[in-house]
Design a protein around this motif. Structure first.
Motif, short mmCIF file in Angstrom:
data_model
loop_
_atom_site.label_atom_id
_atom_site.label_comp_id
_atom_site.label_asym_id
_atom_site.label_seq_id
_atom_site.Cartn_x
_atom_site.Cartn_y
_atom_site.Cartn_z
N MET A 279 52.88 41.34 26.45
CA MET A 279 51.56 41.87 26.73
C MET A 279 51.69 43.35 27.08
O MET A 279 52.66 43.76 27.70
CB MET A 279 50.91 41.13 27.89
CG MET A 279 50.69 39.66 27.66
SD MET A 279 49.84 38.87 29.03
CE MET A 279 48.23 38.74 28.31
N ALA A 280 50.71 44.10 26.72
CA ALA A 280 50.71 45.54 27.00
C ALA A 280 49.99 45.83 28.31
O ALA A 280 49.34 44.97 28.88
CB ALA A 280 50.03 46.27 25.85
N GLU A 281 50.12 47.07 28.76
CA GLU A 281 49.37 47.52 29.93
C GLU A 281 47.88 47.30 29.67
O GLU A 281 47.39 47.50 28.57
CB GLU A 281 49.65 48.99 30.17
CG GLU A 281 48.85 49.58 31.31
CD GLU A 281 49.13 51.05 31.50
OE1 GLU A 281 49.91 51.38 32.40
OE2 GLU A 281 48.57 51.86 30.74
N ILE A 282 47.16 46.90 30.69
CA ILE A 282 45.73 46.63 30.57
C ILE A 282 44.97 47.77 31.23
O ILE A 282 45.26 48.14 32.37
CB ILE A 282 45.37 45.29 31.24
CG1 ILE A 282 46.13 44.16 30.56
CG2 ILE A 282 43.86 45.06 31.21
CD1 ILE A 282 46.14 42.89 31.36
N ARG A 283 44.01 48.33 30.51
CA ARG A 283 43.17 49.41 31.03
C ARG A 283 41.73 48.89 31.13
O ARG A 283 41.22 48.31 30.19
CB ARG A 283 43.21 50.62 30.12
CG ARG A 283 44.55 51.28 30.08
CD ARG A 283 44.55 52.46 29.11
NE ARG A 283 45.84 53.08 29.09
CZ ARG A 283 46.19 54.10 29.87
NH1 ARG A 283 45.33 54.61 30.70
NH2 ARG A 283 47.39 54.61 29.79
N ILE A 284 41.12 49.15 32.27
CA ILE A 284 39.74 48.72 32.50
C ILE A 284 38.94 49.93 32.94
O ILE A 284 39.25 50.53 33.98
CB ILE A 284 39.67 47.64 33.60
CG1 ILE A 284 40.69 46.53 33.34
CG2 ILE A 284 38.26 47.08 33.72
CD1 ILE A 284 41.09 45.78 34.59
N ILE B 166 46.47 47.77 34.88
CA ILE B 166 47.35 46.69 35.32
C ILE B 166 48.61 46.84 34.47
O ILE B 166 48.53 46.84 33.24
CB ILE B 166 46.70 45.31 35.09
CG1 ILE B 166 45.41 45.20 35.93
CG2 ILE B 166 47.68 44.19 35.43
CD1 ILE B 166 44.58 43.97 35.63
N PRO B 167 49.76 47.01 35.12
CA PRO B 167 50.98 47.24 34.35
C PRO B 167 51.35 46.03 33.48
O PRO B 167 50.99 44.89 33.79
CB PRO B 167 52.05 47.49 35.41
CG PRO B 167 51.49 47.01 36.69
CD PRO B 167 50.00 46.97 36.55
N GLU B 168 52.07 46.31 32.43
CA GLU B 168 52.50 45.27 31.50
C GLU B 168 53.23 44.15 32.23
O GLU B 168 53.06 42.97 31.90
CB GLU B 168 53.42 45.90 30.45
CG GLU B 168 53.89 44.94 29.40
CD GLU B 168 54.73 45.63 28.33
OE1 GLU B 168 55.08 44.93 27.37
OE2 GLU B 168 55.02 46.83 28.44
#
Length: 116
Positions: free
Chosen positions: A1-6, A15-17
Motif C-alpha cells: 500500500m502507498a502513502e495515503i493523502r487526505i 498516513i505513511p505507507e
C-alpha cells in the motif's frame, strides 16, 4: 500500500505507507468494501462520516465524526471529485489501492505461476 493523502479543510493529512494496512482494517470494521460501493446508489452519510473521521484522526487531525458529517453534507452539489463522491472514491481507493488496474499486466493471478 502507498502513502495515503487526505485533503481536508484546506490541509493535506498523510498516513505513511507503513500504517496504511492498519487504517484499512479500521475502516473495514466500520464498513466493508461492498457496503461502501453501495453508497453511490444508497448514501449512508453518518457511516461515511465515521469512516472518514477514523482516517483523519489516524492521520493526526483533530476532528469529530459530527464535523466530518457536516462538511460532507454542506459540500453536496460542489465540484466533481469533492464532497460525497470524492469521499466514496477515497475510501474505495484505500481498500482497493493495491488491486491490479484494468489493462495492467497479463491477467495472471498474483502468486500463481504460468502453467506453460
Amino acid at each position: 500500500m502507498a502513502e495515503i493523502r487526505i485533503d481536508w479543510d484546506g490541509k493535506t493529512w498523510t498516513i505513511p505507507e507503513t500504517k496504511a494496512f492498519q487504517i484499512g482494517e479500521r475502516v473495514e470494521e466500520i464498513a466493508p468494501l461492498g457496503e461502501i460501493l453501495s453508497w453511490m446508489k444508497a448514501p449512508r452519510f453518518f457511516r461515511m462520516a465515521r469512516c472518514l473521521g477514523e482516517m483523519l484522526r489516524f492521520a493526526g487531525c483533530k476532528v469529530s465524526d459530527a464535523e466530518v458529517h457536516q462538511q460532507l453534507v454542506s459540500s453536496l452539489g460542489g465540484p466533481e471529485g469533492t464532497g460525497y463522491a470524492g469521499a466514496v472514491f477515497a475510501l474505495v481507493d484505500l481498500l482497493m489501492g493495491d488491486a491490479p488496474r484494468a489493462g495492467s499486466g497479463d491477467g495472471a493471478s498474483p502468486g500463481k505461476s504460468d502453467p506453460s
